[in-house]
Write a protein that holds these residues in place. Structure first.
Motif, PDB file in Angstrom:
ATOM      1  N   ALA A 119      17.872  -2.367  -4.883  1.00  0.00           N
ATOM      2  CA  ALA A 119      18.131  -3.518  -4.014  1.00  0.00           C
ATOM      3  C   ALA A 119      16.991  -4.530  -4.048  1.00  0.00           C
ATOM      4  CB  ALA A 119      18.364  -3.049  -2.581  1.00  0.00           C
ATOM      5  N   THR A 120      15.742  -4.049  -4.007  1.00  0.00           N
ATOM      6  CA  THR A 120      14.586  -4.934  -3.936  1.00  0.00           C
ATOM      7  C   THR A 120      13.403  -4.303  -4.658  1.00  0.00           C
ATOM      8  OG1 THR A 120      15.310  -5.627  -1.730  1.00  0.00           O
ATOM      9  CG2 THR A 120      13.075  -6.192  -2.340  1.00  0.00           C
ATOM     10  N   VAL A 121      12.569  -5.146  -5.218  1.00  0.00           N
ATOM     11  CA  VAL A 121      11.318  -4.690  -5.832  1.00  0.00           C
ATOM     12  C   VAL A 121      10.173  -5.423  -5.142  1.00  0.00           C
ATOM     13  CG1 VAL A 121       9.961  -4.603  -7.937  1.00  0.00           C
ATOM     14  CG2 VAL A 121      12.431  -4.256  -8.043  1.00  0.00           C
ATOM     15  N   ILE A 122       9.185  -4.653  -4.675  1.00  0.00           N
ATOM     16  CA  ILE A 122       8.023  -5.233  -4.001  1.00  0.00           C
ATOM     17  C   ILE A 122       6.772  -4.823  -4.777  1.00  0.00           C
ATOM     18  CG2 ILE A 122       6.678  -5.336  -1.872  1.00  0.00           C
ATOM     19  CD1 ILE A 122       9.235  -4.544  -0.371  1.00  0.00           C
ATOM     20  N   PRO A 123       6.135  -5.767  -5.473  1.00  0.00           N
ATOM     21  CA  PRO A 123       4.873  -5.432  -6.145  1.00  0.00           C
ATOM     22  C   PRO A 123       3.713  -5.475  -5.147  1.00  0.00           C
ATOM     23  CG  PRO A 123       5.519  -7.674  -6.658  1.00  0.00           C
ATOM     24  CD  PRO A 123       6.606  -7.105  -5.789  1.00  0.00           C
ATOM     25  N   LEU A 124       2.840  -4.492  -5.228  1.00  0.00           N
ATOM     26  CA  LEU A 124       1.689  -4.408  -4.336  1.00  0.00           C
ATOM     27  C   LEU A 124       0.420  -4.312  -5.173  1.00  0.00           C
ATOM     28  CD1 LEU A 124       3.266  -1.807  -1.930  1.00  0.00           C
ATOM     29  CD2 LEU A 124       2.926  -4.224  -1.460  1.00  0.00           C
ATOM     30  N   SER A 125      -0.475  -5.238  -4.971  1.00  0.00           N
ATOM     31  CA  SER A 125      -1.694  -5.319  -5.770  1.00  0.00           C
ATOM     32  C   SER A 125      -2.773  -4.387  -5.234  1.00  0.00           C
ATOM     33  CB  SER A 125      -2.212  -6.759  -5.777  1.00  0.00           C
ATOM     34  OG  SER A 125      -3.436  -6.832  -6.439  1.00  0.00           O
ATOM     35  N   ARG A 126      -3.474  -3.733  -6.131  1.00  0.00           N
ATOM     36  CA  ARG A 126      -4.565  -2.848  -5.763  1.00  0.00           C
ATOM     37  C   ARG A 126      -5.722  -3.621  -5.118  1.00  0.00           C
ATOM     38  NH1 ARG A 126      -5.257   2.310  -7.394  1.00  0.00           N
ATOM     39  NH2 ARG A 126      -3.633   2.108  -8.951  1.00  0.00           N
ATOM     40  N   SER A 127      -5.864  -4.880  -5.444  1.00  0.00           N
ATOM     41  CA  SER A 127      -6.958  -5.683  -4.884  1.00  0.00           C
ATOM     42  C   SER A 127      -6.752  -5.989  -3.398  1.00  0.00           C
ATOM     43  CB  SER A 127      -7.103  -6.989  -5.658  1.00  0.00           C
ATOM     44  OG  SER A 127      -5.933  -7.778  -5.517  1.00  0.00           O
ATOM     45  N   ASN A 128      -5.550  -5.830  -2.877  1.00  0.00           N
ATOM     46  CA  ASN A 128      -5.270  -6.091  -1.462  1.00  0.00           C
ATOM     47  C   ASN A 128      -5.474  -4.864  -0.578  1.00  0.00           C
ATOM     48  OD1 ASN A 128      -4.627  -8.723  -2.022  1.00  0.00           O
ATOM     49  ND2 ASN A 128      -2.429  -8.369  -2.103  1.00  0.00           N
ATOM     50  N   ILE A 129      -5.846  -3.743  -1.161  1.00  0.00           N
ATOM     51  CA  ILE A 129      -6.058  -2.527  -0.377  1.00  0.00           C
ATOM     52  C   ILE A 129      -7.391  -2.630   0.356  1.00  0.00           C
ATOM     53  CG2 ILE A 129      -6.406  -0.031  -0.475  1.00  0.00           C
ATOM     54  CD1 ILE A 129      -4.568   0.025  -2.904  1.00  0.00           C
ATOM     55  N   VAL A 130      -7.344  -2.433   1.678  1.00  0.00           N
ATOM     56  CA  VAL A 130      -8.559  -2.503   2.475  1.00  0.00           C
ATOM     57  C   VAL A 130      -9.032  -1.122   2.930  1.00  0.00           C
ATOM     58  CG1 VAL A 130      -8.225  -4.860   3.270  1.00  0.00           C
ATOM     59  CG2 VAL A 130      -7.240  -2.990   4.569  1.00  0.00           C
ATOM     60  N   GLU A 131      -8.126  -0.148   2.963  1.00  0.00           N
ATOM     61  CA  GLU A 131      -8.498   1.188   3.411  1.00  0.00           C
ATOM     62  C   GLU A 131      -7.530   2.203   2.827  1.00  0.00           C
ATOM     63  OE1 GLU A 131      -9.226   3.639   7.583  1.00  0.00           O
ATOM     64  OE2 GLU A 131      -8.525   1.579   7.651  1.00  0.00           O
ATOM     65  N   CYS A 132      -8.034   3.394   2.571  1.00  0.00           N
ATOM     66  CA  CYS A 132      -7.212   4.511   2.088  1.00  0.00           C
ATOM     67  C   CYS A 132      -7.471   5.715   2.977  1.00  0.00           C
ATOM     68  CB  CYS A 132      -7.562   4.881   0.658  1.00  0.00           C
ATOM     69  SG  CYS A 132      -7.317   3.576  -0.527  1.00  0.00           S
ATOM     70  N   LYS A 133      -6.407   6.422   3.322  1.00  0.00           N
ATOM     71  CA  LYS A 133      -6.521   7.674   4.068  1.00  0.00           C
ATOM     72  C   LYS A 133      -5.667   8.706   3.357  1.00  0.00           C
ATOM     73  CE  LYS A 133      -7.349   5.873   8.682  1.00  0.00           C
ATOM     74  NZ  LYS A 133      -6.859   5.816  10.062  1.00  0.00           N
ATOM     75  N   THR A 134      -6.022   9.950   3.536  1.00  0.00           N
ATOM     76  CA  THR A 134      -5.279  11.030   2.895  1.00  0.00           C
ATOM     77  C   THR A 134      -4.870  12.043   3.947  1.00  0.00           C
ATOM     78  OG1 THR A 134      -6.574  10.731   0.888  1.00  0.00           O
ATOM     79  CG2 THR A 134      -5.369  12.781   1.095  1.00  0.00           C
ATOM     80  N   SER A 135      -3.606  12.416   3.937  1.00  0.00           N
ATOM     81  CA  SER A 135      -3.123  13.504   4.765  1.00  0.00           C
ATOM     82  C   SER A 135      -2.636  14.597   3.818  1.00  0.00           C
ATOM     83  CB  SER A 135      -1.994  13.037   5.690  1.00  0.00           C
ATOM     84  OG  SER A 135      -0.838  12.726   4.956  1.00  0.00           O
ATOM     85  N   TYR A 136      -2.089  15.643   4.370  1.00  0.00           N
ATOM     86  CA  TYR A 136      -1.629  16.734   3.522  1.00  0.00           C
ATOM     87  C   TYR A 136      -0.512  16.279   2.582  1.00  0.00           C
ATOM     88  CZ  TYR A 136       0.474  21.050   1.969  1.00  0.00           C
ATOM     89  OH  TYR A 136       0.985  22.036   1.181  1.00  0.00           O
ATOM     90  N   GLU A 137       0.434  15.509   3.090  1.00  0.00           N
ATOM     91  CA  GLU A 137       1.595  15.113   2.297  1.00  0.00           C
ATOM     92  C   GLU A 137       1.442  13.767   1.607  1.00  0.00           C
ATOM     93  OE1 GLU A 137       4.342  15.282   5.557  1.00  0.00           O
ATOM     94  OE2 GLU A 137       5.314  17.030   4.664  1.00  0.00           O
ATOM     95  N   TYR A 138       0.685  12.845   2.189  1.00  0.00           N
ATOM     96  CA  TYR A 138       0.673  11.465   1.707  1.00  0.00           C
ATOM     97  C   TYR A 138      -0.740  10.918   1.534  1.00  0.00           C
ATOM     98  CZ  TYR A 138       5.556  11.419   3.149  1.00  0.00           C
ATOM     99  OH  TYR A 138       6.882  11.703   3.294  1.00  0.00           O
ATOM    100  N   GLU A 139      -0.823   9.917   0.660  1.00  0.00           N
ATOM    101  CA  GLU A 139      -1.958   9.027   0.613  1.00  0.00           C
ATOM    102  C   GLU A 139      -1.494   7.752   1.301  1.00  0.00           C
ATOM    103  OE1 GLU A 139      -4.347   8.826  -3.200  1.00  0.00           O
ATOM    104  OE2 GLU A 139      -2.476   9.726  -3.881  1.00  0.00           O
ATOM    105  N   LEU A 140      -2.277   7.257   2.239  1.00  0.00           N
ATOM    106  CA  LEU A 140      -1.917   6.039   2.958  1.00  0.00           C
ATOM    107  C   LEU A 140      -2.794   4.913   2.455  1.00  0.00           C
ATOM    108  CD1 LEU A 140      -1.157   8.428   4.992  1.00  0.00           C
ATOM    109  CD2 LEU A 140      -1.162   6.625   6.661  1.00  0.00           C
TER     110      LEU A 140
END
Length: 165
Positions: A119-140
């Motif tokens: 239905a839709t494609v959303i490109p997300l640039s790595r340069s716009n990442i301000v923070e990363c968190k990790t949980s057991y199931e996901y990387e946020l």
């Protein structure tokens, strides 16, 4: 693309992320006030205890529900809550949102479940990442100046650890 298996992020996972982030402060503040009133009411006056119980049992859940729905229905977050796939690229991520293919009435149920249409494609640039968190199931991944505010990326095999749609 009939072999596509989109997934969606479980609502409980999003709620836990919301409550442990800075956006959950209204819930924690109201809960703290309610607990303090219950404690003071046990010692000083029963009426304070009743007010504290009313805050904890009625007001706090209302705030939590309001925050949850305003958060999950925002355009920057809703992509995680509907069937989607995530691709890692050199420049970032590509979020593909899928919907079920419209079928005729005479098509059997097994065939309907297997067909997805992009239905839709959303490109997300790595340069716009301000923070990363990790949980057991996901990387946020938390983005700024992007179409998504938070992106949940499965850490393991997506077919084992996340709820399929």
């Amino acid at each position: 693309m009939n072999d596509v298996s989109p997934f969606k992020v479980d609502g409980w996972t999003v709620f836990k992320t919301l409550m442990t982030s800075s956006a959950g402060w209204p819930v924690w503040t109201a809960l703290s006030i309610g607990v303090i009133l219950i404690g003071v009411g046990c010692v000083v006056d029963v009426r304070l205890m009743v007010v504290g119980l009313m805050i904890c049992m009625a007001f706090v859940p209302c705030i939590a529900v309001f925050l949850y729905f305003s958060h999950t229905l925002s355009p920057e977050m809703v992509g995680n809550m509907i069937p989607h796939t995530v691709e890692r690229t050199d420049s970032g991520f590509i979020l593909r949102i899928w919907r079920r293919e419209d079928m005729d009435e005479d098509t059997d149920e097994d065939e309907k479940k297997q067909r997805w249409v992009e239905a839709t494609v959303i490109p997300l640039s790595r340069s716009n990442i301000v923070e990363c968190k990790t949980s057991y199931e996901y990387e946020l991944f938390f983005f700024k100046d992007s179409d998504m505010r938070i992106l949940y990326v499965p850490r393991f095999n997506e077919y084992e650890n996340i709820k399929e749609y």
